[in-house]
Write a protein that holds these residues in place. Sequence first.
Motif, mmCIF file in Angstrom:
data_model
loop_
_atom_site.group_PDB
_atom_site.id
_atom_site.type_symbol
_atom_site.label_atom_id
_atom_site.label_comp_id
_atom_site.label_asym_id
_atom_site.label_seq_id
_atom_site.Cartn_x
_atom_site.Cartn_y
_atom_site.Cartn_z
ATOM 1 N N ALA A 144 0.836 -1.209 0.000
ATOM 2 C CA ALA A 144 0.000 0.000 0.000
ATOM 3 C C ALA A 144 0.869 1.257 0.000
ATOM 4 O O ALA A 144 0.566 2.238 -0.688
ATOM 5 C CB ALA A 144 -0.936 -0.008 1.205
ATOM 6 N N VAL A 160 2.189 2.061 -3.445
ATOM 7 C CA VAL A 160 1.155 2.711 -4.261
ATOM 8 C C VAL A 160 1.080 4.195 -3.893
ATOM 9 O O VAL A 160 1.065 5.072 -4.765
ATOM 10 C CB VAL A 160 -0.215 2.016 -4.065
ATOM 11 N N ARG A 197 4.079 6.252 -5.083
ATOM 12 C CA ARG A 197 4.038 6.521 -6.526
ATOM 13 C C ARG A 197 3.200 7.775 -6.798
ATOM 14 O O ARG A 197 3.576 8.617 -7.594
ATOM 15 C CB ARG A 197 3.477 5.319 -7.271
ATOM 16 N N VAL A 198 2.064 7.873 -6.107
ATOM 17 C CA VAL A 198 1.217 9.068 -6.256
ATOM 18 C C VAL A 198 1.960 10.295 -5.723
ATOM 19 O O VAL A 198 2.007 11.341 -6.377
ATOM 20 C CB VAL A 198 -0.132 8.886 -5.521
ATOM 21 N N SER A 235 -3.745 14.830 -3.647
ATOM 22 C CA SER A 235 -3.121 13.509 -3.482
ATOM 23 C C SER A 235 -4.054 12.560 -2.729
ATOM 24 O O SER A 235 -4.093 11.359 -3.036
ATOM 25 C CB SER A 235 -1.763 13.623 -2.787
ATOM 26 N N GLU A 240 -6.569 11.234 -5.236
ATOM 27 C CA GLU A 240 -5.946 10.232 -6.104
ATOM 28 C C GLU A 240 -5.776 8.899 -5.385
ATOM 29 O O GLU A 240 -6.112 7.852 -5.926
ATOM 30 C CB GLU A 240 -4.585 10.729 -6.599
ATOM 31 N N THR A 241 -5.269 8.952 -4.161
ATOM 32 C CA THR A 241 -5.065 7.704 -3.425
ATOM 33 C C THR A 241 -6.397 7.110 -2.982
ATOM 34 O O THR A 241 -6.524 5.890 -2.890
ATOM 35 C CB THR A 241 -4.130 7.899 -2.215
ATOM 36 N N ALA A 250 -9.137 7.058 -4.750
ATOM 37 C CA ALA A 250 -9.646 6.298 -5.896
ATOM 38 C C ALA A 250 -8.936 4.954 -6.015
ATOM 39 O O ALA A 250 -9.568 3.923 -6.301
ATOM 40 C CB ALA A 250 -9.477 7.112 -7.179
ATOM 41 N N ILE A 251 -7.634 4.958 -5.770
ATOM 42 C CA ILE A 251 -6.871 3.708 -5.822
ATOM 43 C C ILE A 251 -7.306 2.784 -4.690
ATOM 44 O O ILE A 251 -7.506 1.583 -4.892
ATOM 45 C CB ILE A 251 -5.360 3.989 -5.768
ATOM 46 N N ALA A 252 -7.463 3.340 -3.500
ATOM 47 C CA ALA A 252 -7.892 2.535 -2.345
ATOM 48 C C ALA A 252 -9.254 1.910 -2.603
ATOM 49 O O ALA A 252 -9.487 0.748 -2.229
ATOM 50 C CB ALA A 252 -7.925 3.394 -1.083
ATOM 51 N N ARG A 301 -10.407 0.885 -5.382
ATOM 52 C CA ARG A 301 -10.185 -0.298 -6.232
ATOM 53 C C ARG A 301 -9.570 -1.436 -5.433
ATOM 54 O O ARG A 301 -9.938 -2.597 -5.594
ATOM 55 C CB ARG A 301 -9.294 0.057 -7.421
ATOM 56 N N ILE A 302 -8.635 -1.109 -4.557
ATOM 57 C CA ILE A 302 -7.957 -2.141 -3.771
ATOM 58 C C ILE A 302 -8.935 -2.836 -2.826
ATOM 59 O O ILE A 302 -8.908 -4.059 -2.672
ATOM 60 C CB ILE A 302 -6.765 -1.532 -2.987
#
Length: 148
Positions: free
Chosen positions: A20, A23, A26-27, A105, A108-109, A111-113, A115-116
């Motif tokens: 995590a 990820v 990277r952001v 940020s 952005e994170t 949205a990724i979370a 999905r995870i």
Amino acid sequence: MTTTTPLVDSRVIGLAHYAARAVLERVLARHGVTFQQSVTLRLASVADGPLERERLTDDVVASLKIAAAEAHDTIEELIAARLLAPEPPSHVRITDTGRELYETSSAETGAIAARIYAGIPTEDRAVAGRVLTLVTERANAELATSER
């Protein structure tokens, strides 16, 4: 061949944490911010107003388990980047630029979370949350005992 689900232990927790964090980093790299800076910025962002610098330092130390000098350096980096601003006599506040960076940020994170964590039942996440909170409390108690 059958795969068994491992019991939660420090290795499993660590693997999840580092995956995590990779990820997130990277952001953050796209925004020119380090992990330590993002944690510090978050603490300043959720505060009701200016924070005493020492309190922010203590909160960063408690969150990241780093030395106070490292936390001070991170705060100074954020001031130099104009993401935090000093407030005399001994406070700091998040700047509009810092707040915008934090919100961007975080979105952005987030949205990724999403999905995870998609498809993981709420009950399972609640159990994991309780277990990880207990592990954190016990590890913090061990650290406190060893610092005496």
